[in-house]
Structure formats: C-alpha cells, structure tokens
Scaffold this motif. Sequence first.
Motif, PDB file in Angstrom:
ATOM      1  N   GLY A   1      -3.795 -47.099  46.227  1.00 20.51           N
ATOM      2  CA  GLY A   1      -2.352 -46.950  46.302  1.00 20.51           C
ATOM      3  C   GLY A   1      -1.952 -46.013  47.425  1.00 20.51           C
ATOM      4  O   GLY A   1      -2.352 -44.847  47.442  1.00 20.51           O
ATOM      5  N   ALA A   2      -1.181 -46.528  48.360  1.00 22.19           N
ATOM      6  CA  ALA A   2      -0.705 -45.708  49.472  1.00 22.19           C
ATOM      7  C   ALA A   2       0.597 -45.026  49.052  1.00 22.19           C
ATOM      8  O   ALA A   2       1.576 -45.690  48.688  1.00 22.19           O
ATOM      9  N   VAL A   3       0.591 -43.709  49.068  1.00 24.58           N
ATOM     10  CA  VAL A   3       1.765 -42.944  48.655  1.00 24.58           C
ATOM     11  C   VAL A   3       2.680 -42.746  49.862  1.00 24.58           C
ATOM     12  O   VAL A   3       2.286 -42.136  50.860  1.00 24.58           O
TER      13      VAL A   3
ATOM     14  N   SER B   1       2.151 -44.391  43.802  1.00 30.02           N
ATOM     15  CA  SER B   1       1.518 -45.243  44.815  1.00 30.02           C
ATOM     16  C   SER B   1       2.252 -46.572  44.861  1.00 30.02           C
ATOM     17  O   SER B   1       1.857 -47.521  44.194  1.00 30.02           O
ATOM     18  N   ASN B   2       3.339 -46.623  45.621  1.00 35.24           N
ATOM     19  CA  ASN B   2       4.172 -47.813  45.562  1.00 35.24           C
ATOM     20  C   ASN B   2       3.816 -48.869  46.593  1.00 35.24           C
ATOM     21  O   ASN B   2       4.483 -49.880  46.697  1.00 35.24           O
ATOM     22  N   THR B   3       2.751 -48.643  47.354  1.00 36.19           N
ATOM     23  CA  THR B   3       2.276 -49.665  48.284  1.00 36.19           C
ATOM     24  C   THR B   3       0.813 -49.962  47.966  1.00 36.19           C
ATOM     25  O   THR B   3      -0.039 -49.066  48.029  1.00 36.19           O
ATOM     26  N   ILE B   4       0.530 -51.200  47.607  1.00 35.84           N
ATOM     27  CA  ILE B   4      -0.859 -51.580  47.292  1.00 35.84           C
ATOM     28  C   ILE B   4      -1.574 -51.905  48.606  1.00 35.84           C
ATOM     29  O   ILE B   4      -1.160 -52.791  49.352  1.00 35.84           O
TER      30      ILE B   4
ATOM     31  N   ASN C   1      -1.453 -63.373  47.164  1.00 36.80           N
ATOM     32  CA  ASN C   1      -0.209 -62.710  46.780  1.00 36.80           C
ATOM     33  C   ASN C   1       0.786 -63.658  46.117  1.00 36.80           C
ATOM     34  O   ASN C   1       1.560 -63.261  45.238  1.00 36.80           O
ATOM     35  N   GLU C   2       0.754 -64.907  46.534  1.00 37.25           N
ATOM     36  CA  GLU C   2       1.673 -65.892  45.950  1.00 37.25           C
ATOM     37  C   GLU C   2       1.442 -66.072  44.453  1.00 37.25           C
ATOM     38  O   GLU C   2       2.363 -66.429  43.717  1.00 37.25           O
ATOM     39  N   ARG C   3       0.210 -65.825  44.011  1.00 34.71           N
ATOM     40  CA  ARG C   3      -0.134 -66.002  42.599  1.00 34.71           C
ATOM     41  C   ARG C   3       0.097 -64.729  41.789  1.00 34.71           C
ATOM     42  O   ARG C   3      -0.073 -64.739  40.564  1.00 34.71           O
TER      43      ARG C   3
ATOM     44  N   ARG D   1       1.205 -57.157  44.540  1.00 36.67           N
ATOM     45  CA  ARG D   1       0.880 -57.780  45.832  1.00 36.67           C
ATOM     46  C   ARG D   1       0.356 -56.764  46.850  1.00 36.67           C
ATOM     47  O   ARG D   1       0.858 -55.644  46.947  1.00 36.67           O
ATOM     48  N   ILE D   2      -0.653 -57.195  47.584  1.00 32.51           N
ATOM     49  CA  ILE D   2      -1.247 -56.365  48.624  1.00 32.51           C
ATOM     50  C   ILE D   2      -0.347 -56.397  49.857  1.00 32.51           C
ATOM     51  O   ILE D   2      -0.039 -57.464  50.389  1.00 32.51           O
TER      52      ILE D   2
END
Length: 632
Positions: free
Chosen positions: A547-549, A556-559, A595-597, A603-604
């Motif tokens: 998780g990128a903070v 960590s709102n960015t995977i 990510n579509e699934r 989602r990354i």
Amino acid sequence: MTTNKGTKNDTFKEIKQREIDHAIQVIDAIDKNPDPYLRYKTGRPITDIKQMFESSAFKYPDNIAFMQKFRKGEEYREIKYKDALEDVNALGTAMINRNLKGKRISIIGETNYQWESTYLATIGGVGIVVPLDKELPEEDLKHLIQDAEVSAVFYGKKYDKLFKEMKASGDTKLEVLVNMDKDLILYLEDEQDIFNADDDDLHNGDYSGETLSWAQLIREGRELVSAGDREFIDAEIIADDMAVILYTSGTTGFAKGVMLSNTNLCENLMAAPTILNVNSWDIFFSVLPVHHTYECTCAFLMPLYKGAAIAYMEGLKYITKNLQEVRPTMLLGVPVLIETLYKRIWKSARESGKDQTLKKLLAINHKTRKFGIDISKPFTKDILKVFGGRMRMLISGGAAINPEVLQFFNDIGITAVQGYGLTECSPMAALNPDVEKDMRNASVGHLLPGMEVKIIDKDEDGIGEICLKGPNVMMGYYNNPSATAEVIIDGWFHTGDLGYVDEDNFIYITGRKKNVIITDNGKNVFPEELEYELSKIPFISESMVWGAVEEGTSNSNTIAATVTVDEEEIKLALGDDYEMNELESLLWKEIDKLNERLPFFKRIKKLVIRDREFDKTTGKKIKRFVEDNKQG
C-alpha cells in the motif's frame, strides 16, 4: 492440550502406560471417525520418536531407510532400518558417554544422514535438539546458541572455524563440537577400498579433543554398546517434556523458539496419513532444508513412521541426475520449486513444438480421467521420465500455490496436492486428500483429525483469523511467556492467518493479518490474494503487493505492485531487443485485464518493475516490510 505427565510422584511406568493408552485412543478415534476424507486406517499407535523409530526398525528391518552419496560421484549407499537403528543407538550412547545427557544440542548443515541420525539420537534419549538454519549469519547463530543454552553443536564442515571461535570466545555454554562431515572413512570402513585415502572429505579429523567427528562417535558408541552400555537404549522418554526448540525467524531479537514435545510430533505423524496415503515401499526425495519443520516432520519423520525410504539430493545442480538414479515416488516441495518444474516442462514442450498438442490432450484427458480413462500416458511418458519414471505424488507447502499448476500434474498422472502448516503446529494442520475427486486445491486442505478450527473477528465476507486447537499445537515459545500468551488464548492458537472454513472442514487462506492493506475508505485488501492473481500472468516471475501512502493521508489508498519479470517469456513476446516502455505496456495490458475483474478498491494502480531479486528470508519468502523490496 492433552497431557500425559500426571504428578511428580508418578513412576515412569505409570506415565508411559498413560502415553500408550492415549496413543491407542488416537488411532481408535481415527478408525471410528465417519469423516469420508479420512480414508486410510493403517496407522499404529506411537508415543514418542524413539519408540516410533524402534518400532519401525522392528516392523521393517530390511527396508531401506536412507539413501545417500557420502562422496559426490559415487553410487547411492543404502542403509536399512535395522542398521540405522544400530547407528542411532551407537551415536546416542557415545553422546551420553561424552557427558551430553540432558543438554541442548544443535544441528546445522546440509540435509543428510548425519544430520537426521543426530536428531534421532538427541531426541531419543540424550537431550533437547535445537535445529539451526544453515543460511543464518554468524551473529544470529551465536544469538540462538546463547538463547537456547546450547552445550554441543553437530555441524557441516564449512562451519568448523565459526564454532571453534564461538566456543573459544567463552560467550556461550558450548562444550562439545562435532564435525559431521569429517573422517567418514571410519563409518564407511567396509568399503574404504573405493575411496582415495588422501580424500579430504573422508580424513583429517581433529583428535586433540577440541573437535570430534560424527563417524568417530558412531565407532565409540558401537564399542560401548558391545561392552554392555544400555544407558541410551533404555532411556526413559516422557512424551510431554520439551524435546525440540525450533526457531521461527532468523532476525536477531525477533526469533522465537517454538517448544515442541514428542506428543506434538507424534500426533501429527498419526493423523496426516489418514488423509494422504504413505506406503512402506515409497521413496521420498529430500530437497528441502531439514531444519524447517515442514521437511523435518513430513519428509523425514513421516517416511520413517511408515517404513518408507529417504533419498538425499546431492545439490540443486544434480537434481535431474539424482532423480534418474533414485527413481523416487514422493517429493515435498515449496511452490517455487514445483512451479519451476512446471515451467521447465512447458518450456521443453514449446521448444519441441508440442505445447499446443499437449494443451489439447490434457484438456481432453482431464475429462476422460473422471471415467477412469487416461489417454495421456503415451504422450507424457517422457515428462514422467524426468522425475525418474515412478513419481506418484507431489506435495506443496510453505505458501500458496496456483491450483492450475497442481491440476497440470494431476492431469499427467502425478498426484499433486497442497497442505497447510505452521511451526507452532508441528507443523501440519490441514492437508488435501490424495484422491482427485476429493481434492480442493484452491483450499490448503482438510483439517487433520484431532484438531479443531474456528474463525474469529469475521468481516462482512466471513473472513477472519484462523485459530487452531489440538495436541499438535506447541508447548509455547521458549523463555517468552508474553509472546506465548499473545498467540495461545484459552487453548486456541491464533495463527495470524486470515481466511475461512467450508462446511466440510476445508481451510481457505486469504492472507496474513499483519499484511492487510487498509485503504482510505476502510476497506481491507489482502496482498497475497493479488499476488496470487499476478502469478498467473506468464510474464511475471514474482510480485509483492503493498500500500502506497499518499501525502496527507494515514491509510494505504493506492495499491502498488513491485514485480520481477520472466525474461524468457518477455523475449518470446517482444523479441530480444525490447524497450522498457514496451515491457511496461505489456505488463499493464495484463494487469488491466485483472483489474477489470476486481472491485475498485482492490485495483492495482501503481507498477514497479524490479531489475533484481527480492530480498528474502532463509525460507525464500519475500521480506514484505523491507523498504528496498518496493523499489525497482
């Protein structure tokens, strides 16, 4: 937890009778268990590892117990059960004669007969065994030697200087040093004519008193036993006493010593073969480090309990050659090993132009095998030859594995399953059945008989922490009651693994509690789930999701995903002279499909391509919280 010790006033005979009664009850309970997944009822009651090995030697005296090359290039030497028991009795007798009774004894080195016979002797009447990770740095080894109050070390020859210096420092309780690789001519004296008398691998022992050799102790013990010394042979084993201290981590200051008893180990040995059959004619091919409890219990003690053989690999570069020589029937591996074998098979098929034919054949065969018709054998016989031609079972453990990989091996005629265990459970907790119609290889396996499982702190999807209870659960952490109290609560071991259990007691794992990524909207993301999906992309070799903070937030709102790539697959897709932007585009194309699934919060959104291997533990697991592992 089951206890057999009673009070201090009980005699050994009374304690032993309770242990025997308990072992008989375990087998009787399994025999009467109506669970359809417990189909094998061929176990026998065992109370401790000494009694287990002795009873196997009496039951299977002329079966091959161990197969080893004591020098590279020579043929495998076969050691029968009755001869191995004589060696263990001799070694244990010599160790007691060297004043090691009741002491803590460490073993470190390559997986081989010397290592495993020393384990059997130590746990069988000498003292407490403390296996050490051969990949640890010097300072960590010294820390563990001090923490466990080790008095003797049996080691491979490359550690000779290290332990001599450690003993000389006076900072430890080391009294006895034993080099397991020196003077093997003393053990192989009946065949010494085939060896070079100047071979350093067989001679040059130190008889000054500073260092002994394993072979020297075997010889000493034989003479003592012949003279009537029965102190080791008649040793009294209390099954619930601490028998093993097994450290779970290689980081100084964080390593926890798991205390296991003979009862813990024997409960595992009696339970697991009810789900997956082991025969007295099986040959286990040993490839993993035996200091890990997975290899120790499942590929060392288990075959000995069932009268099977253990064959040691000379080294990874000899694995193909050794498979042809040994022609084993069973192999226990970690996912990276089994997936590597899988990739090699497909690479070979692709190079020969047969990959598309193989895919079509296996798709058809997957359906026909349900009716007992196997049409793949003529086509897959060359694949099976790679394993020696007799391989019947692959067992994966230590981490999650792609079920498609396991299904591939099942489709070519090798039963392939995965199991679940932790050092604290000796280690087995769940195992998939070896009958294909009953396999659920998306699951880590069916709960072992005698164990209980519950899921606590469930989320909205029913996923929570997996807790286990049973007689195979550890006694606790050595000299660390606070750490023990954190994980064993009201008799339940809190594993730290997250997942769920289905109606048939199959366990499914979604991730580790400490690894969960909490997004800014409070959603939980399990990185292991995404890493598993990324592993299906042929261009990705390994991955770590984190998780990128972002600035101004606490969660960590960015995977993000850091990956290493499979160069061979990349070059097949892009050619040898591809550009970095082409690689990024190729990977994002596949990740976008994934990510579509996925729901939006999973989602990354960030990709880092790493140009070197991840920093890993000695167990080959990526160190998730090392900052450098996030970098390219």
